[in-house]
Design a protein around this motif. Sequence first.
Motif, mmCIF file in Angstrom:
data_model
loop_
_atom_site.group_PDB
_atom_site.id
_atom_site.type_symbol
_atom_site.label_atom_id
_atom_site.label_comp_id
_atom_site.label_asym_id
_atom_site.label_seq_id
_atom_site.Cartn_x
_atom_site.Cartn_y
_atom_site.Cartn_z
ATOM 1 N N ASP A 256 0.819 -1.213 0.000
ATOM 2 C CA ASP A 256 0.000 0.000 0.000
ATOM 3 C C ASP A 256 0.854 1.265 0.000
ATOM 4 O OD1 ASP A 256 -2.336 -1.479 -0.018
ATOM 5 O OD2 ASP A 256 -2.645 -1.337 2.154
ATOM 6 N N ALA A 257 1.919 1.273 0.805
ATOM 7 C CA ALA A 257 2.803 2.440 0.867
ATOM 8 C C ALA A 257 3.504 2.650 -0.470
ATOM 9 C CB ALA A 257 3.823 2.273 1.988
ATOM 10 N N ALA A 258 3.998 1.574 -1.058
ATOM 11 C CA ALA A 258 4.689 1.678 -2.353
ATOM 12 C C ALA A 258 3.735 2.178 -3.430
ATOM 13 C CB ALA A 258 5.289 0.335 -2.735
ATOM 14 N N ASN A 259 2.522 1.650 -3.454
ATOM 15 C CA ASN A 259 1.533 2.090 -4.450
ATOM 16 C C ASN A 259 1.172 3.554 -4.262
ATOM 17 O OD1 ASN A 259 1.428 -0.416 -5.678
ATOM 18 N ND2 ASN A 259 -0.307 -1.114 -4.470
ATOM 19 N N ALA A 260 1.050 3.986 -3.000
ATOM 20 C CA ALA A 260 0.713 5.388 -2.727
ATOM 21 C C ALA A 260 1.800 6.321 -3.243
ATOM 22 C CB ALA A 260 0.503 5.587 -1.225
ATOM 23 N N VAL A 261 3.059 5.953 -3.044
ATOM 24 C CA VAL A 261 4.170 6.779 -3.523
ATOM 25 C C VAL A 261 4.176 6.825 -5.043
ATOM 26 C CG1 VAL A 261 6.698 6.903 -3.689
ATOM 27 C CG2 VAL A 261 5.601 6.532 -1.466
ATOM 28 N N GLU A 262 3.904 5.695 -5.686
ATOM 29 C CA GLU A 262 3.895 5.649 -7.155
ATOM 30 C C GLU A 262 2.817 6.546 -7.750
ATOM 31 O OE1 GLU A 262 3.522 1.493 -7.999
ATOM 32 O OE2 GLU A 262 5.597 1.082 -7.447
ATOM 33 N N ARG A 263 1.706 6.716 -7.033
ATOM 34 C CA ARG A 263 0.596 7.529 -7.541
ATOM 35 C C ARG A 263 0.765 9.013 -7.227
ATOM 36 N NH1 ARG A 263 -2.430 3.159 -5.255
ATOM 37 N NH2 ARG A 263 -2.768 4.445 -3.437
ATOM 38 N N THR A 264 1.728 9.348 -6.399
ATOM 39 C CA THR A 264 1.906 10.724 -5.944
ATOM 40 C C THR A 264 2.847 11.474 -6.881
ATOM 41 O OG1 THR A 264 1.663 9.914 -3.678
ATOM 42 C CG2 THR A 264 2.600 12.091 -3.931
ATOM 43 N N PRO A 265 2.582 12.764 -7.143
ATOM 44 C CA PRO A 265 3.538 13.537 -7.946
ATOM 45 C C PRO A 265 4.947 13.435 -7.358
ATOM 46 C CG PRO A 265 1.546 14.807 -7.572
ATOM 47 C CD PRO A 265 1.437 13.565 -6.718
ATOM 48 N N LYS A 266 5.952 13.515 -8.224
ATOM 49 C CA LYS A 266 7.325 13.205 -7.834
ATOM 50 C C LYS A 266 7.826 13.933 -6.577
ATOM 51 C CE LYS A 266 11.774 12.075 -9.667
ATOM 52 N NZ LYS A 266 12.530 11.797 -10.857
ATOM 53 N N PRO A 267 7.728 15.259 -6.463
ATOM 54 C CA PRO A 267 8.286 15.893 -5.258
ATOM 55 C C PRO A 267 7.667 15.368 -3.960
ATOM 56 C CG PRO A 267 7.788 17.551 -6.925
ATOM 57 C CD PRO A 267 7.215 16.240 -7.402
ATOM 58 N N GLU A 268 6.345 15.220 -3.962
ATOM 59 C CA GLU A 268 5.669 14.714 -2.769
ATOM 60 C C GLU A 268 5.980 13.228 -2.563
ATOM 61 O OE1 GLU A 268 4.013 16.331 -5.238
ATOM 62 O OE2 GLU A 268 3.495 18.230 -4.299
ATOM 63 N N GLY A 269 6.071 12.492 -3.673
ATOM 64 C CA GLY A 269 6.377 11.066 -3.594
ATOM 65 C C GLY A 269 7.746 10.805 -3.005
ATOM 66 N N VAL A 270 8.713 11.626 -3.369
ATOM 67 C CA VAL A 270 10.068 11.468 -2.819
ATOM 68 C C VAL A 270 10.041 11.681 -1.313
ATOM 69 C CG1 VAL A 270 12.376 12.494 -2.767
ATOM 70 C CG2 VAL A 270 11.255 12.044 -4.956
ATOM 71 N N MET A 271 9.340 12.731 -0.865
ATOM 72 C CA MET A 271 9.260 13.000 0.580
ATOM 73 C C MET A 271 8.539 11.864 1.303
ATOM 74 S SD MET A 271 8.773 17.188 0.583
ATOM 75 C CE MET A 271 7.340 17.075 1.543
#
Length: 126
Positions: free
Chosen positions: A10-25
């Motif tokens: 779930d955490a990995a999928n959430a990061v993949e769906r998030t725009p890059k700057p927010e996903g990196v954080m």
Amino acid sequence: MMREAGCSEDAANAVERTPKPEGVMQAEKELDGRGWLPVALRVANPDMMLNPNISARILILGLIDGRWNGSKPPHRGKGIGHYLPRNGGDDAKNARRTVNRLDKWKLIAGYYRVFLAVILQSRLIE
């Protein structure tokens, strides 16, 4: 990367769906405290990974001993030989785990089956 480090699906999928700057954080927060490092940073000199001879050796070692195959059973520490015909049955889906999780496993399995058929037809393997 997050899955390799043991983060939840779930955490990995959430990061993949998030725009890059927010996903990196978000990824940094998930990975914090896990002691996980990408392969390039696990070697004494990360620039060595730019050398194709060295990076190929590390890839092959991972294929053989299963070091890229996750940290949780049932796949932990199982190399590609565990999943292919001579060592445990033809499991092309999980053979893919030894390189890059299940990313494009059906496509790669198709390549494997065609390549194997050509080898068998040429009678190099009996």
